[in-house]
Design a protein around this motif. Sequence first.
Motif, PDB file in Angstrom:
ATOM      1  N   MET A   3      -6.475  -5.965  -5.428  1.00 54.88           N
ATOM      2  CA  MET A   3      -5.718  -5.193  -4.470  1.00 54.88           C
ATOM      3  C   MET A   3      -5.990  -3.662  -4.951  1.00 54.88           C
ATOM      4  SD  MET A   3      -1.987  -6.874  -4.479  1.00 54.88           S
ATOM      5  CE  MET A   3      -1.703  -8.800  -3.684  1.00 54.88           C
ATOM      6  N   ASN A   4      -5.647  -2.720  -4.165  1.00 55.27           N
ATOM      7  CA  ASN A   4      -5.844  -1.204  -4.707  1.00 55.27           C
ATOM      8  C   ASN A   4      -4.556  -1.130  -5.126  1.00 55.27           C
ATOM      9  OD1 ASN A   4      -3.821  -0.539  -2.299  1.00 55.27           O
ATOM     10  ND2 ASN A   4      -5.936  -0.358  -1.230  1.00 55.27           N
ATOM     11  N   THR A   5      -4.212   0.174  -5.608  1.00 61.24           N
ATOM     12  CA  THR A   5      -3.109   0.609  -6.365  1.00 61.24           C
ATOM     13  C   THR A   5      -1.634   0.466  -5.246  1.00 61.24           C
ATOM     14  OG1 THR A   5      -4.130   2.076  -7.746  1.00 61.24           O
ATOM     15  CG2 THR A   5      -1.665   2.425  -7.484  1.00 61.24           C
ATOM     16  N   HIS A   6      -1.919   1.041  -4.209  1.00 60.15           N
ATOM     17  CA  HIS A   6      -0.756   0.983  -3.043  1.00 60.15           C
ATOM     18  C   HIS A   6      -0.502  -0.292  -2.524  1.00 60.15           C
ATOM     19  CE1 HIS A   6      -1.869   5.164  -3.120  1.00 60.15           C
ATOM     20  NE2 HIS A   6      -0.504   5.277  -3.350  1.00 60.15           N
ATOM     21  N   GLU A   7      -1.643  -1.108  -2.426  1.00 59.60           N
ATOM     22  CA  GLU A   7      -1.283  -2.451  -2.106  1.00 59.60           C
ATOM     23  C   GLU A   7      -0.494  -3.380  -2.954  1.00 59.60           C
ATOM     24  OE1 GLU A   7      -4.051  -6.078   0.099  1.00 59.60           O
ATOM     25  OE2 GLU A   7      -5.049  -4.220  -0.866  1.00 59.60           O
ATOM     26  N   ALA A   8      -1.144  -3.202  -4.451  1.00 62.55           N
ATOM     27  CA  ALA A   8      -0.177  -3.885  -5.431  1.00 62.55           C
ATOM     28  C   ALA A   8       1.196  -3.463  -5.460  1.00 62.55           C
ATOM     29  CB  ALA A   8      -0.940  -3.660  -6.803  1.00 62.55           C
ATOM     30  N   ARG A   9       1.524  -2.122  -5.306  1.00 58.13           N
ATOM     31  CA  ARG A   9       2.787  -1.737  -5.295  1.00 58.13           C
ATOM     32  C   ARG A   9       3.650  -2.511  -4.234  1.00 58.13           C
ATOM     33  NH1 ARG A   9       1.575   4.731  -6.672  1.00 58.13           N
ATOM     34  NH2 ARG A   9       0.984   4.281  -8.713  1.00 58.13           N
ATOM     35  N   LEU A  10       2.975  -2.273  -2.800  1.00 56.78           N
ATOM     36  CA  LEU A  10       3.628  -3.062  -1.844  1.00 56.78           C
ATOM     37  C   LEU A  10       3.864  -4.494  -1.967  1.00 56.78           C
ATOM     38  CD1 LEU A  10       4.552  -2.792   1.149  1.00 56.78           C
ATOM     39  CD2 LEU A  10       2.601  -3.276   1.780  1.00 56.78           C
ATOM     40  N   ASP A  11       3.032  -5.315  -2.775  1.00 58.06           N
ATOM     41  CA  ASP A  11       3.132  -6.695  -3.253  1.00 58.06           C
ATOM     42  C   ASP A  11       4.416  -6.756  -4.132  1.00 58.06           C
ATOM     43  OD1 ASP A  11       2.116  -9.465  -3.111  1.00 58.06           O
ATOM     44  OD2 ASP A  11       1.909  -8.921  -5.239  1.00 58.06           O
ATOM     45  N   ALA A  12       4.402  -5.894  -4.969  1.00 62.73           N
ATOM     46  CA  ALA A  12       5.574  -5.881  -6.117  1.00 62.73           C
ATOM     47  C   ALA A  12       6.794  -5.704  -5.438  1.00 62.73           C
ATOM     48  CB  ALA A  12       5.268  -4.782  -7.180  1.00 62.73           C
ATOM     49  N   LEU A  13       6.859  -4.824  -4.437  1.00 66.07           N
ATOM     50  CA  LEU A  13       8.239  -4.577  -3.764  1.00 66.07           C
ATOM     51  C   LEU A  13       8.625  -5.597  -2.849  1.00 66.07           C
ATOM     52  CD1 LEU A  13      10.452  -2.664  -2.851  1.00 66.07           C
ATOM     53  CD2 LEU A  13       9.007  -1.724  -0.973  1.00 66.07           C
ATOM     54  N   ARG A  14       7.725  -6.585  -2.411  1.00 63.01           N
ATOM     55  CA  ARG A  14       8.095  -7.574  -1.676  1.00 63.01           C
ATOM     56  C   ARG A  14       8.677  -8.580  -2.526  1.00 63.01           C
ATOM     57  NH1 ARG A  14       3.297  -6.474   2.474  1.00 63.01           N
ATOM     58  NH2 ARG A  14       4.457  -6.150   4.343  1.00 63.01           N
ATOM     59  N   LYS A  15       8.132  -8.782  -3.657  1.00 61.30           N
ATOM     60  CA  LYS A  15       8.463  -9.895  -4.626  1.00 61.30           C
ATOM     61  C   LYS A  15       9.876  -9.234  -5.104  1.00 61.30           C
ATOM     62  CE  LYS A  15       4.067 -11.271  -6.276  1.00 61.30           C
ATOM     63  NZ  LYS A  15       3.206 -11.096  -7.661  1.00 61.30           N
ATOM     64  N   GLU A  16      10.229  -8.068  -5.403  1.00 56.67           N
ATOM     65  CA  GLU A  16      11.663  -7.586  -5.859  1.00 56.67           C
ATOM     66  C   GLU A  16      12.362  -7.747  -4.701  1.00 56.67           C
ATOM     67  OE1 GLU A  16      14.396  -5.949  -8.069  1.00 56.67           O
ATOM     68  OE2 GLU A  16      12.583  -6.622  -8.748  1.00 56.67           O
ATOM     69  N   LEU A  17      12.185  -7.482  -3.388  1.00 55.06           N
ATOM     70  CA  LEU A  17      13.058  -7.671  -2.210  1.00 55.06           C
ATOM     71  C   LEU A  17      13.182  -9.126  -2.228  1.00 55.06           C
ATOM     72  CD1 LEU A  17      11.425  -5.589   0.376  1.00 55.06           C
ATOM     73  CD2 LEU A  17      13.304  -4.940  -1.046  1.00 55.06           C
ATOM     74  N   LYS A  18      12.562  -9.992  -2.320  1.00 53.81           N
ATOM     75  CA  LYS A  18      12.696 -11.478  -2.338  1.00 53.81           C
ATOM     76  C   LYS A  18      13.874 -11.955  -3.449  1.00 53.81           C
ATOM     77  CE  LYS A  18      10.359 -15.967  -1.695  1.00 53.81           C
ATOM     78  NZ  LYS A  18       8.926 -16.817  -1.703  1.00 53.81           N
ATOM     79  N   THR A  19      13.621 -11.344  -4.679  1.00 53.08           N
ATOM     80  CA  THR A  19      14.475 -11.476  -5.689  1.00 53.08           C
ATOM     81  C   THR A  19      15.928 -11.012  -5.320  1.00 53.08           C
ATOM     82  OG1 THR A  19      12.812 -11.343  -7.451  1.00 53.08           O
ATOM     83  CG2 THR A  19      15.091 -11.308  -8.157  1.00 53.08           C
ATOM     84  N   CYS A  20      16.122  -9.980  -4.463  1.00 49.65           N
ATOM     85  CA  CYS A  20      17.454  -9.343  -4.001  1.00 49.65           C
ATOM     86  C   CYS A  20      17.844 -10.192  -2.849  1.00 49.65           C
ATOM     87  CB  CYS A  20      17.079  -7.918  -3.824  1.00 49.65           C
ATOM     88  SG  CYS A  20      16.659  -7.115  -5.236  1.00 49.65           S
ATOM     89  N   GLY A  21      17.125 -11.312  -2.286  1.00 47.56           N
ATOM     90  CA  GLY A  21      17.809 -11.671  -1.175  1.00 47.56           C
ATOM     91  C   GLY A  21      17.736 -11.051   0.077  1.00 47.56           C
ATOM     92  N   LEU A  22      16.710 -10.032   0.068  1.00 47.40           N
ATOM     93  CA  LEU A  22      16.574  -9.028   1.249  1.00 47.40           C
ATOM     94  C   LEU A  22      15.424  -9.492   1.865  1.00 47.40           C
ATOM     95  CD1 LEU A  22      17.268  -5.613  -0.445  1.00 47.40           C
ATOM     96  CD2 LEU A  22      18.928  -7.075   0.911  1.00 47.40           C
ATOM     97  N   ASP A  23      15.616  -9.432   3.456  1.00 47.55           N
ATOM     98  CA  ASP A  23      14.386  -9.536   4.250  1.00 47.55           C
ATOM     99  C   ASP A  23      13.624  -8.274   4.719  1.00 47.55           C
ATOM    100  OD1 ASP A  23      14.874 -12.474   4.868  1.00 47.55           O
ATOM    101  OD2 ASP A  23      16.742 -11.595   5.793  1.00 47.55           O
ATOM    102  N   GLY A  24      13.989  -7.130   4.207  1.00 47.83           N
ATOM    103  CA  GLY A  24      13.311  -6.010   4.477  1.00 47.83           C
ATOM    104  C   GLY A  24      14.127  -4.898   3.674  1.00 47.83           C
ATOM    105  N   PHE A  25      13.414  -3.742   3.720  1.00 47.65           N
ATOM    106  CA  PHE A  25      14.097  -2.520   3.055  1.00 47.65           C
ATOM    107  C   PHE A  25      13.491  -1.286   3.668  1.00 47.65           C
ATOM    108  CE2 PHE A  25      14.373   0.480  -0.484  1.00 47.65           C
ATOM    109  CZ  PHE A  25      15.936   0.448  -0.776  1.00 47.65           C
ATOM    110  N   VAL A  26      14.166  -0.355   3.690  1.00 45.38           N
ATOM    111  CA  VAL A  26      13.942   0.889   4.451  1.00 45.38           C
ATOM    112  C   VAL A  26      13.780   2.001   3.213  1.00 45.38           C
ATOM    113  CG1 VAL A  26      14.437   2.790   5.966  1.00 45.38           C
ATOM    114  CG2 VAL A  26      15.156   0.165   6.370  1.00 45.38           C
ATOM    115  N   ILE A  27      12.700   2.897   3.313  1.00 47.07           N
ATOM    116  CA  ILE A  27      12.329   3.943   2.244  1.00 47.07           C
ATOM    117  C   ILE A  27      12.083   5.172   3.015  1.00 47.07           C
ATOM    118  CG2 ILE A  27      10.932   4.645   0.430  1.00 47.07           C
ATOM    119  CD1 ILE A  27      10.471   1.194   1.385  1.00 47.07           C
ATOM    120  N   PRO A  28      13.064   6.092   2.803  1.00 49.82           N
ATOM    121  CA  PRO A  28      13.001   7.434   3.393  1.00 49.82           C
ATOM    122  C   PRO A  28      12.504   8.369   2.382  1.00 49.82           C
ATOM    123  CG  PRO A  28      15.248   7.327   2.655  1.00 49.82           C
ATOM    124  CD  PRO A  28      14.447   5.921   2.480  1.00 49.82           C
ATOM    125  N   ILE A  29      12.007   9.541   2.799  1.00 51.84           N
ATOM    126  CA  ILE A  29      11.655  10.807   1.818  1.00 51.84           C
ATOM    127  C   ILE A  29      12.863  11.483   1.780  1.00 51.84           C
ATOM    128  CG2 ILE A  29      10.323  12.640   1.487  1.00 51.84           C
ATOM    129  CD1 ILE A  29       8.114  11.648   3.135  1.00 51.84           C
TER     130      ILE A  29
END
Length: 608
Positions: A3-29
């Motif tokens: 995985m490239n850096t941003h792909e790995a970060r996206l994968d890590a976020l999905r694992k964290e969301l799963k731990t939190c019991g969320l089906d998705g998350f919104v990230i604004p600037i």
Amino acid sequence: MLMNTHEARLDALRKELKTCGLDGFVIPISDEHMSEYVGGYAQRLAWLTGFGGSAGTVVVLTDPALEPAAAIFVDGRYTLQVRDQVDGRLYAYESVPQTSVAKWLEANAPQGAAIGYDAWLHGAKWVETVDKAIAAKGGKLVAVDSNPIDAIWEDQPAPSDAPALVHANDLSGETSEAKRAAVSEWLAQKKLDATVITALDSIAWLLNIRGTDVERTPVALSYVIAHADGTADLFIAEEKVTPELRQHLGNAVHILPRAGFVAGLECLAGKRVAVDPERAVSAIFQTLRQSGAEVVEERDPTVLPKAVKNPVEQQGHRDAQKRDGAAVSQFLHWLSVEGPKGEVTEMSAADRLEAFRKARGDLRDLSFDTISGAGPNAAICHYRVTDETSLTLAPNSVYLVDSGGQYPDGTTDITRTVWIGPDAPGAEVKDRFTRVLKGHIALGTAVFPKGTAGSQLDVLARYALWQAGLDYAHGTGHGVGSFLSVHEGPQRIAKSAGAQSGTDQELLPGMFLSNEPGYYKAGEYGIRIENLVLVEPREIEGAEGEFFGFETLTHVPIERRLVDQSLLTPTEIAWWNAYHARVLELIGPQLDGEARAWLEAQCIPLPA
């Protein structure tokens, strides 16, 4: 496959969301103040995706097998940039206002999905709109206790601990006591007990303070609760408070720890409290209502007074513009010599321009990251040069530079588009440039009655382009602060109308605005001409009512080699000549030698 850096970060976020019991998350600037430019600690979207723009939102669905499983939403300024910086295999590209996060989630979120959001990063109306869209599919919007990006961002910077700075009365033109008294009077008229002020530039203006907590915007991270009795509570980190700040604020401003802001909101139980839905995050509304306060939606009472600059601020801006104009003129002379050699890069040009500004003195920061665009990069409206993207300025090409400085007496913003010789530019480029120039002149010379809003003037800047079937995908003018944000509301000049766009705000004497029409040919070149202007009264013999016009504040030569004079009317030629005579008058005495000779050549009148 690694995985490239941003792909790995996206994968890590999905694992964290799963731990939190969320089906998705919104990230604004965004940050807790809904700022345009945010501190490093709040650059969550950039860290996750690599996107370097100042406006955008990402939605990530937890299940990577969904199609699409993530999307990034940007407006027309970043259509090209987002494709250069964000991996299209990971994120679908979505354009706003054609679509929205709410519409996308309604179409793509799983049935019954729990979509997380950080209530300290979104406005209350956004929450209401998105919640309805998700509810239509049996889902719900869930406010997280802590941001899941922060849980996986191991080297996330801490918020700045730099001290807050006093902004002297001889620069502000009005004391903080007088400003707070005006807010107190406003609260009394509205029968309100207090107002919560969270926009960092509003706090800076109200208290006459500045800071270095956010790059490009001289503000200090803090919150204010202003009360009807004229007192105010300032919530700010203790390490940012100096003896000078305490003395400046006096006894009527109570300095409290930033971490105590939620407790401060809870103390407003039973009070009628004004909150600006356009500038305050959802968490503030939620806290006040849960605490038993009566929330009244009102625009931040500092917004309009901040936008209408007093005579001291107006003169300070003129003084800052004179120094800035000399620095930019020096740069353009240097570029006229070095550019055709084929060795200048976008990055080296931006660095040299900053050096010229620093040499003039009193530069505290740039007012935004310099847009230094050569050839095809100039066609990206809000392009941000990096070491990876920096192009060499090729001979016989267009170069666009949009830049500005933060000075104690004013904030500047200027765009110049120049031709890198030695050969003459082609007919198409000259045609497009001249049409942009015609729009710039039409807007800059406009005379309009009291009550006119920015949306009513926008067509003047686009008319010459429209006649050739051309247009540009950004607004024509934004407000500018006084040693504050380079993008300041509520005034704006753009096509869109409506309260949220800012274009329904009538233009009032004392307001600063930009005048910046443009044209962009994707993959080839971009053109923009930008000066700052001041709304001022116009005396017209026999006028029936009040009329206003613009004083041009920016004085730097415009590229004469790109002008097709056959397209200009006698009135437009007269404007050009008068403008450049004024440039020579103001900037000439600050230059010498070859730079002065270059300036004189640029300011030779066009033949009538």
